[in-house]
Design a protein around this motif. Sequence first.
Motif, PDB file in Angstrom:
ATOM      1  N   ASP A 115       0.856  -1.182   0.000  1.00 27.14           N
ATOM      2  CA  ASP A 115       0.000   0.000   0.000  1.00 27.14           C
ATOM      3  C   ASP A 115       0.894   1.236   0.000  1.00 27.14           C
ATOM      4  OD1 ASP A 115      -1.952   1.834   0.168  1.00 27.14           O
ATOM      5  OD2 ASP A 115      -2.915   1.034   1.956  1.00 27.14           O
TER       6      ASP A 115
ATOM      7  N   ALA B 171       1.702   8.781   2.359  1.00 23.39           N
ATOM      8  CA  ALA B 171       0.896   9.733   3.132  1.00 23.39           C
ATOM      9  C   ALA B 171       1.403   9.866   4.567  1.00 23.39           C
ATOM     10  CB  ALA B 171      -0.558   9.289   3.122  1.00 23.39           C
ATOM     11  N   ASP B 172       2.023   8.827   5.109  1.00 26.35           N
ATOM     12  CA  ASP B 172       2.503   8.845   6.492  1.00 26.35           C
ATOM     13  C   ASP B 172       3.916   9.393   6.638  1.00 26.35           C
ATOM     14  OD1 ASP B 172       0.102   7.764   7.249  1.00 26.35           O
ATOM     15  OD2 ASP B 172       0.841   5.697   7.322  1.00 26.35           O
TER      16      ASP B 172
ATOM     17  N   SER C 114       0.539   4.153  -1.350  1.00 22.89           N
ATOM     18  CA  SER C 114      -0.080   5.457  -1.117  1.00 22.89           C
ATOM     19  C   SER C 114      -0.148   5.777   0.372  1.00 22.89           C
ATOM     20  CB  SER C 114      -1.478   5.503  -1.742  1.00 22.89           C
ATOM     21  OG  SER C 114      -2.305   4.484  -1.187  1.00 22.89           O
ATOM     22  N   ASN C 115      -0.479   4.778   1.196  1.00 29.14           N
ATOM     23  CA  ASN C 115      -0.534   5.009   2.643  1.00 29.14           C
ATOM     24  C   ASN C 115       0.846   5.263   3.229  1.00 29.14           C
ATOM     25  OD1 ASN C 115      -3.290   4.753   2.743  1.00 29.14           O
ATOM     26  ND2 ASN C 115      -3.267   2.591   3.328  1.00 29.14           N
TER      27      ASN C 115
END
Length: 568
Positions: A228, A234-235, A230-231
């Motif tokens: 994942d 984002a983090d 994208s996650n």
Amino acid sequence: MEPEAAAAALVSDAAAPEHHPSQLDVFKNRIRLLHDRNTHGFDAWVSLISAAEGMSADDIDVISLVYNSFLLEFPLCYGYWIKYAAHKARLCTNRDVVDIYEQAVQAVPHSVDLWVSYCGFGTCAYEEPADIRSLFERALSLVEKDYLCYRLWDKYIEFETSQKQLIQLASIYINTLRFPTKKLHMYYESFRKLVTLSEQEVTSCAAERLSGKMHTSEMIDGEDSELDISNIIADLFDQKGVHLSPEALKRYSSAGERLYKRSSKIYKEICCFEASIKRPFFHVKPLDEDQLENWHQYLDFVEKNGDFDWAVKLYERCLIPCANYSEFWIRYSEYVDAKGGREIANHALVRASSCFVKGVPTFWMYYALFKEQIGDASAARSLFVKASSNFTSGFYANINRLANMEKRMGNTKAASEIYETAIDDAMQKQNIELLTNLYRNFAQFIYAASHSIVEAKEVFVMGINRVPCKPLIKGLIQFMSTHGGPTEIPLLDSVISNAITPGSDLSTALSPEDREDISLLFLEDGRNMQMEHAQHSEASQSDGSKLRSGEQSELSYPSTPQSQRSNR
């Protein structure tokens, strides 16, 4: 007319300017001539484009006419789409350029070169960075699994570097590792540099915290093939979007390492196939056998890999240089249809039939069978007719397939009419060989449909009367020998006698040698039919005598369980 008036008219006509056709009209006529002559020669069209660019470089109407006409014939020539867009950019508005690029990516959606050009235009023409990113992401959704996609990644990296967006660059660099391209190892080095620079920005306190939690951050499922990303991206930053998150950075680094390891393995496996691709673009010139075989082996490898999306994209990439080879369109259709992608299969066949292999009867036959398989009877019927429209060596076989299709649908009468129409067409063309094959197939079809020897024999007799020839008479003898018996010999005898008796209507069409061969064949097959009948009669009498004498026939009276036990 008075002499003075006539003289005045002549002077007026002489003074009138001579009418010259415009350049647009000139090129319209040249294109019309190409179509009228059915000239699909690539060189003729290229010469026409060169003439237009030389004589009317600034006339957008002429340029548009010529390019539109050419690209209608050769839509996969992405280099000419790019040239056309460049002319539009020079002479028209950005909106006009976008229209050309949109037409181009509809025609060749899996061309890296085309998307590189389109995205390059977008970075200059679009004001909003979000619009440019959207264009890049759209391109990558189609070509990111192309080995040569590094040119698009380079263009994307260049754009985001100019925007000074670390979060965007972090996303790009890890995504370059998801699938092997020619520059995979270089992208990995760039990825490591970005991670190193990011680690240097992390405070010493955060670094200590990262060290303490290193074990848990590495707990990523090693069997999961799709991270994942994208996650993870984002983090990377804290809630304020200012400081890097140490643990997220560790997860980012670990994910990148895993992706690189997996892609490196694939890279080693496919580099031999990639190195053997000598012509990745479309051209009308045929590919050599080694090139075709390399594509087949490459497709074999990817299909076994199990990644359906990768296989579809490789097929689409393959079908640019191999567009004129029906075997690849058929293979593509069969593969995706077997995997549940019937819409993809149908779309591929529509594209192939509209432009690339529209003159290949075997392709049309396959397309017809595909349509029949999915229940589209009207389309299947139309395609069967199209496949059978040319009198080729396999024409009679195609007619047989079309008739059998109608028979499968329960339309025996329509199937017979197909043979009758084909026979009439062949009679008009006086194609004796084709007529012979058609009549023989028609008779076999009638027998399979009705199980009537008499009806099948009538077809043979009709054919012999219309086309008296040795192959057709021989076909009748062989048919009757296979399916008939001694009772049919008198019927066969009348036909053969008429054929071999001097002076008869049939005999005049046959040479003395043909009449002799027919006579010998009839005598031999007639003798065989009588012998088989005699053997059959003796066997029947023998079985009857055994039954009368009390011997049990194992076919008629099976033993009871009790008698079986007593015989042991």
